[in-house]
Design a protein around this motif. Structure first.
Motif, PDB file in Angstrom:
ATOM      1  N   TYR A 127     -48.395   0.881   4.271  1.00  0.00           N
ATOM      2  CA  TYR A 127     -47.006   0.508   3.982  1.00  0.00           C
ATOM      3  C   TYR A 127     -46.475   1.261   2.766  1.00  0.00           C
ATOM      4  O   TYR A 127     -45.378   1.829   2.789  1.00  0.00           O
ATOM      5  N   GLN A 185     -45.904   5.306   3.054  1.00  0.00           N
ATOM      6  CA  GLN A 185     -44.938   5.869   4.011  1.00  0.00           C
ATOM      7  C   GLN A 185     -44.148   7.017   3.382  1.00  0.00           C
ATOM      8  O   GLN A 185     -43.609   6.882   2.293  1.00  0.00           O
ATOM      9  N   PRO A 211     -40.357  -1.350   9.357  1.00  0.00           N
ATOM     10  CA  PRO A 211     -41.590  -1.013   8.623  1.00  0.00           C
ATOM     11  C   PRO A 211     -42.412  -2.227   8.195  1.00  0.00           C
ATOM     12  O   PRO A 211     -43.639  -2.169   8.200  1.00  0.00           O
TER      13      PRO A 211
END
Lengths: 196, 196
Positions: free
Chosen positions: A67, A70, B79
């Motif tokens: 996460y 990214q 996300p």
């Protein structure tokens, strides 16, 4: 959790990418961690947990790495290289962590002392050397785990590998390619030690 | 490996997405799997492995799922939802598979019979019920593991959960939300059973 390799992965990534984050310590077997669990702040019952500004909570160290990284150079653009990276990260949670980190925990946390038997330590030593042998073979002649450059796979596997001798009791003299790879990571700009 | 939940995840995804693929069976403790290992066709020493048309080999069931499902509705666009999905997938490999699948393997594979002790089966039963209890709590009032719809997390966790009673000896009557979630997956277009 200051002494945890899973927590260290996240701290190391934050430092390498220079991302701002408030770090809240919850050491093993303390009131803080019991309180965090009771408050529902540990979705899967364990640390580390990433709390976003919105209050949303994300557990699992490797999911947090994916996460936070990214759009950075630590996730390969090529889909196959990306898949190789996640393969190493799943392998770490399924094979490496359950042996190398578990042996280190048995040797270092008083709260685990009642789980220690000589047979268990011997079995984890033998299996750990096999697991490290697989990494050694792969890293011989390669700089990084994934073709195409350093990635999250290296951060992920580094966490428990670089302390395998000191905390786990593994014989790292057998694994020169792993030791060179560890030195490569420790020389990165923004590198942070486990106990900083 | 026809009887493996990790292999089944991949077959189920291929079937749900209607992706063409030649499936080569390598059952546990057979000559085929020894040969595949000797030929260097199992990069991490285990099945399943995805071989691309280019000959490149990808190990680790969950990495294969992420690779094959790129661009499909099974990877959330958001996300944070994507991160929740990978969190469940890492948790599956670190917590769920090492208990639920291991107990099933001890009970079903003659090659593991020498590893069975009553204490080990009892410990895995107790820990497995705790793990399933965590899924039960999460799935109570939710259709899928991740907010926003069905994802790879459901395929990943379904593999060893839906046979936890028959193969693992777990008491699924305690977990009605898990049973409803399993029925939801089994009703999907393109669904394929473990032993098709």
């Amino acid at each position: 959790m200051p002494s945890s390799g899973n927590s260290y992965k996240v701290r190391l990534l934050l430092s390498l990418l220079d991302l701002p984050c408030e770090i809240v310590d919850c050491e093993d077997a303390t009131l803080e961690i019991a309180q965090a669990r009771a408050d529902g702040r540990l979705p899967f019952g364990k640390v580390p947990v990433l709390e976003l500004d919105s209050g949303r909570l994300l557990p699992e160290s490797n999911a947090i790495l994916l996460y936070l990284a990214q759009g950075s150079h630590l996730i390969p653009a090529d889909p196959f290289h990306q898949a190789q990276m996640t393969a190493w990260m799943f392998w770490e949670q399924n094979q490496h962590e359950g042996v190398i980190a578990v042996r280190a925990a048995l040797r270092n946390y008083p709260s685990r002392a009642h789980l220690v038997t000589p047979e268990r330590l011997a079995d984890l030593l033998d299996r750990g050397h096999q697991i490290l042998g697989m990494m050694e073979q792969h890293l011989s002649g390669r700089d990084w785990l994934v073709d195409g450059g350093m990635s999250l796979a290296d951060i992920c596997l580094y966490a428990y590998t670089h302390t395998a001798e000191e905390r786990g009791g593994y014989d790292m003299a057998r694994f020169p390619a792993i030791r060179r790879w560890c030195a490569r990571i420790a020389a990165l700009p923004g590198y942070q030690e486990l106990f900083a």
